[in-house]
Motif scaffolding. Structure first.
Motif, PDB file in Angstrom:
ATOM      1  N   ASN A 187      32.796  43.297  40.662  1.00 13.02           N
ATOM      2  CA  ASN A 187      33.259  43.053  39.299  1.00 13.02           C
ATOM      3  C   ASN A 187      33.213  44.326  38.464  1.00 13.02           C
ATOM      4  OD1 ASN A 187      30.446  43.194  39.059  1.00 13.02           O
ATOM      5  ND2 ASN A 187      30.406  41.794  37.314  1.00 13.02           N
ATOM      6  N   SER A 188      32.971  45.461  39.141  1.00 12.14           N
ATOM      7  CA  SER A 188      32.959  46.745  38.442  1.00 12.14           C
ATOM      8  C   SER A 188      33.131  47.866  39.456  1.00 12.14           C
ATOM      9  CB  SER A 188      31.642  46.935  37.667  1.00 12.14           C
ATOM     10  OG  SER A 188      31.611  48.184  37.021  1.00 12.14           O
ATOM     11  N   MET A 194      36.913  54.920  41.243  1.00  9.20           N
ATOM     12  CA  MET A 194      38.279  54.779  40.728  1.00  9.20           C
ATOM     13  C   MET A 194      39.102  56.025  41.040  1.00  9.20           C
ATOM     14  SD  MET A 194      38.937  51.803  39.274  1.00  9.20           S
ATOM     15  CE  MET A 194      40.162  51.995  37.967  1.00  9.20           C
ATOM     16  N   LYS A 195      38.492  57.196  40.941  1.00  6.15           N
ATOM     17  CA  LYS A 195      39.207  58.428  41.250  1.00  6.15           C
ATOM     18  C   LYS A 195      39.687  58.453  42.699  1.00  6.15           C
ATOM     19  CE  LYS A 195      36.617  61.274  37.926  1.00  6.15           C
ATOM     20  NZ  LYS A 195      35.626  62.381  37.787  1.00  6.15           N
ATOM     21  N   LYS A 196      38.895  57.864  43.585  1.00  6.52           N
ATOM     22  CA  LYS A 196      39.234  57.857  45.009  1.00  6.52           C
ATOM     23  C   LYS A 196      40.257  56.776  45.355  1.00  6.52           C
ATOM     24  CE  LYS A 196      34.626  59.563  46.203  1.00  6.52           C
ATOM     25  NZ  LYS A 196      33.333  59.253  46.880  1.00  6.52           N
ATOM     26  N   SER A 218      37.634  38.462  37.612  1.00  8.78           N
ATOM     27  CA  SER A 218      38.527  37.361  37.289  1.00  8.78           C
ATOM     28  C   SER A 218      39.960  37.830  37.534  1.00  8.78           C
ATOM     29  CB  SER A 218      38.367  36.963  35.822  1.00  8.78           C
ATOM     30  OG  SER A 218      38.822  38.013  34.976  1.00  8.78           O
ATOM     31  N   LEU A 219      40.916  36.920  37.417  1.00 11.46           N
ATOM     32  CA  LEU A 219      42.307  37.295  37.630  1.00 11.46           C
ATOM     33  C   LEU A 219      42.743  38.364  36.632  1.00 11.46           C
ATOM     34  CD1 LEU A 219      45.049  36.964  38.977  1.00 11.46           C
ATOM     35  CD2 LEU A 219      45.489  35.003  37.480  1.00 11.46           C
ATOM     36  N   ASP A 220      42.446  38.176  35.352  1.00 13.14           N
ATOM     37  CA  ASP A 220      42.845  39.162  34.351  1.00 13.14           C
ATOM     38  C   ASP A 220      42.182  40.511  34.596  1.00 13.14           C
ATOM     39  OD1 ASP A 220      44.519  37.393  33.087  1.00 13.14           O
ATOM     40  OD2 ASP A 220      43.103  36.879  31.486  1.00 13.14           O
ATOM     41  N   GLU A 221      40.920  40.496  34.996  1.00 16.32           N
ATOM     42  CA  GLU A 221      40.216  41.752  35.263  1.00 16.32           C
ATOM     43  C   GLU A 221      40.817  42.474  36.468  1.00 16.32           C
ATOM     44  OE1 GLU A 221      35.797  40.495  33.552  1.00 16.32           O
ATOM     45  OE2 GLU A 221      36.358  40.033  35.614  1.00 16.32           O
ATOM     46  N   ALA A 222      41.147  41.728  37.504  1.00 12.44           N
ATOM     47  CA  ALA A 222      41.764  42.329  38.682  1.00 12.44           C
ATOM     48  C   ALA A 222      43.138  42.908  38.344  1.00 12.44           C
ATOM     49  CB  ALA A 222      41.883  41.292  39.793  1.00 12.44           C
ATOM     50  N   LEU A 223      43.897  42.193  37.532  1.00 15.40           N
ATOM     51  CA  LEU A 223      45.215  42.693  37.132  1.00 15.40           C
ATOM     52  C   LEU A 223      45.096  43.970  36.307  1.00 15.40           C
ATOM     53  CD1 LEU A 223      47.068  39.364  36.228  1.00 15.40           C
ATOM     54  CD2 LEU A 223      47.320  40.755  38.295  1.00 15.40           C
ATOM     55  N   ALA A 224      44.052  44.069  35.491  1.00 16.51           N
ATOM     56  CA  ALA A 224      43.842  45.278  34.696  1.00 16.51           C
ATOM     57  C   ALA A 224      43.544  46.476  35.595  1.00 16.51           C
ATOM     58  CB  ALA A 224      42.711  45.060  33.700  1.00 16.51           C
ATOM     59  N   VAL A 225      42.735  46.265  36.638  1.00 14.08           N
ATOM     60  CA  VAL A 225      42.440  47.341  37.591  1.00 14.08           C
ATOM     61  C   VAL A 225      43.717  47.761  38.311  1.00 14.08           C
ATOM     62  CG1 VAL A 225      41.188  47.957  39.697  1.00 14.08           C
ATOM     63  CG2 VAL A 225      40.036  46.660  37.898  1.00 14.08           C
ATOM     64  N   ALA A 226      44.498  46.778  38.742  1.00 13.42           N
ATOM     65  CA  ALA A 226      45.747  47.079  39.440  1.00 13.42           C
ATOM     66  C   ALA A 226      46.708  47.856  38.544  1.00 13.42           C
ATOM     67  CB  ALA A 226      46.401  45.780  39.912  1.00 13.42           C
ATOM     68  N   GLU A 227      46.755  47.484  37.272  1.00 12.46           N
ATOM     69  CA  GLU A 227      47.641  48.200  36.339  1.00 12.46           C
ATOM     70  C   GLU A 227      47.187  49.639  36.157  1.00 12.46           C
ATOM     71  OE1 GLU A 227      49.569  47.655  31.871  1.00 12.46           O
ATOM     72  OE2 GLU A 227      47.854  46.422  32.475  1.00 12.46           O
ATOM     73  N   GLU A 228      45.883  49.858  36.070  1.00  9.56           N
ATOM     74  CA  GLU A 228      45.377  51.216  35.876  1.00  9.56           C
ATOM     75  C   GLU A 228      45.610  52.083  37.105  1.00  9.56           C
ATOM     76  OE1 GLU A 228      41.208  53.603  34.867  1.00  9.56           O
ATOM     77  OE2 GLU A 228      41.314  51.432  34.614  1.00  9.56           O
ATOM     78  N   ARG A 233      51.458  48.233  46.011  1.00  9.71           N
ATOM     79  CA  ARG A 233      51.262  46.808  46.295  1.00  9.71           C
ATOM     80  C   ARG A 233      49.784  46.482  46.126  1.00  9.71           C
ATOM     81  NH1 ARG A 233      52.597  44.013  52.212  1.00  9.71           N
ATOM     82  NH2 ARG A 233      52.676  41.828  51.506  1.00  9.71           N
ATOM     83  N   THR A 234      49.482  45.410  45.410  1.00 10.74           N
ATOM     84  CA  THR A 234      48.114  44.927  45.251  1.00 10.74           C
ATOM     85  C   THR A 234      48.010  43.533  45.841  1.00 10.74           C
ATOM     86  OG1 THR A 234      47.757  46.189  43.213  1.00 10.74           O
ATOM     87  CG2 THR A 234      46.271  44.341  43.632  1.00 10.74           C
ATOM     88  N   LEU A 235      47.024  43.332  46.694  1.00 10.87           N
ATOM     89  CA  LEU A 235      46.794  42.039  47.334  1.00 10.87           C
ATOM     90  C   LEU A 235      45.419  41.540  46.913  1.00 10.87           C
ATOM     91  CD1 LEU A 235      48.137  43.079  50.826  1.00 10.87           C
ATOM     92  CD2 LEU A 235      49.207  41.409  49.318  1.00 10.87           C
ATOM     93  N   LEU A 236      45.378  40.360  46.304  1.00  9.14           N
ATOM     94  CA  LEU A 236      44.135  39.799  45.778  1.00  9.14           C
ATOM     95  C   LEU A 236      43.471  38.920  46.822  1.00  9.14           C
ATOM     96  CD1 LEU A 236      45.404  38.888  42.194  1.00  9.14           C
ATOM     97  CD2 LEU A 236      44.335  41.019  42.982  1.00  9.14           C
ATOM     98  N   THR A 237      42.151  39.059  46.968  1.00 12.63           N
ATOM     99  CA  THR A 237      41.411  38.308  47.986  1.00 12.63           C
ATOM    100  C   THR A 237      40.094  37.787  47.425  1.00 12.63           C
ATOM    101  OG1 THR A 237      40.725  38.382  50.317  1.00 12.63           O
ATOM    102  CG2 THR A 237      40.170  40.298  48.944  1.00 12.63           C
TER     103      THR A 237
END
Length: 268
Positions: A187-188, A194-196, A218-228, A233-237
């Motif tokens: 969750n963090s 993140m640089k890697k 959460s879904l919103d948190e994962a989407l924020a990471v993917a956007e950054e 392609r991002t695959l959620l698991t």
């Protein structure tokens, strides 16, 4: 028993063996819409991956559903195992590796951090009590390979370990293989990790449910990471029964998908 396993050739592929949370989907005793769904995408065993490398099959984590997963995907041999962390849903299928020692002609290499090794030695103590090999076959033959935060190689393939936070009291590892990265049970993601994770083709990312959780995105948190990070392609698991595959998939932004058991992704 033949010592030549019947196995599917998965070289150049990453296959999701399991995409579910720690209790799996359907969850025992639950009659919700997702747990009773007839959509096979909503049937999620516990989280695990296998990578088909040139030198062999690399398994990430040994979920309690490991036997079922390997049989389902027709993968008859595993040459090495890489662990993210020591929680039960990620290690307790380890005994299902017992046949591999016959196929490999020796112990199965397990790549893990110290705390994972400690848990394995405690939970599977019987595997370490027979140095003479008198009960070979009755217990898994294991070779512990310690890893940390320095890059290393498994089966000849470079691996970049990534420190992830799994709640306030648990640290886990994610891994980068070329242009593909796997970050479950977090969750963090610390700044250095993140640089890697820049310039990825495929990011596989933890996403438990809609609402915030103490140890998972959460879904919103994962989407924020993917956007950054902006991978192609991002695959959620690590998905719970709150996330219906078809309904959630219809609302995801371009380039983001829910993973599902059996999904195959080309390795870059």
């Amino acid at each position: 028993m033949s010592r030549l396993p019947t196995t599917r050739d998965i070289r150049g592929q990453l296959i999701f063996l399991g995409t579910g949370t720690s209790v799996g989907v359907p969850a025992i005793g639950c009659g919700c819409e997702v747990c009773t769904s007839t959509d096979p995408h909503n049937n999620r065993t516990r989280c695990s991956l296998v990578l088909g490398l040139e030198a062999g099959n690399l398994l990430i984590d040994t979920s309690p559903d490991l036997r079922t997963q390997l049989l389902r995907e027709k993968i008859g041999i595993v040459q090495a195992v890489l662990y993210t962390h020591e929680h039960a849903d990620h290690i307790f299928g380890l005994d299902d590796l017992r046949l591999m020692q016959f196929y490999l002609g020796g112990p199965v290499p397990l790549y893990c951090e110290q705390q994972v090794e400690d848990r394995i030695r405690k939970s599977f103590d019987y595997a370490f009590r027979d140095p003479s090999g008198l009960h070979r076959g009755a217990v898994p033959q294991l070779q512990m390979e310690r890893i940390g935060l320095e890059p290393f190689k498994v089966l000849g393939t470079p691996v970049i370990p990534l420190r992830l936070e799994h709640g306030p009291h648990c640290q886990v590892l994610g891994f980068r293989f070329g242009d593909v990265a796997y970050c479950t049970d977090t969750n963090s993601i610390p700044v250095e990790s993140m640089k890697k994770l820049r310039d990825l083709e495929v990011l596989i990312l933890d996403c438990l449910r809609f609402n915030p959780h103490t140890t998972h995105f959460s879904l919103d948190e994962a989407l924020a990471v993917a956007e950054e990070l902006a991978p192609r392609r991002t695959l959620l698991t690590h998905l719970s029964h709150e996330l219906d595959h078809a309904k959630v998939s219809a609302k995801l932004p371009a380039g983001v998908e829910l993973a599902y058991d059996g999904l195959s992704v080309p390795l870059q």
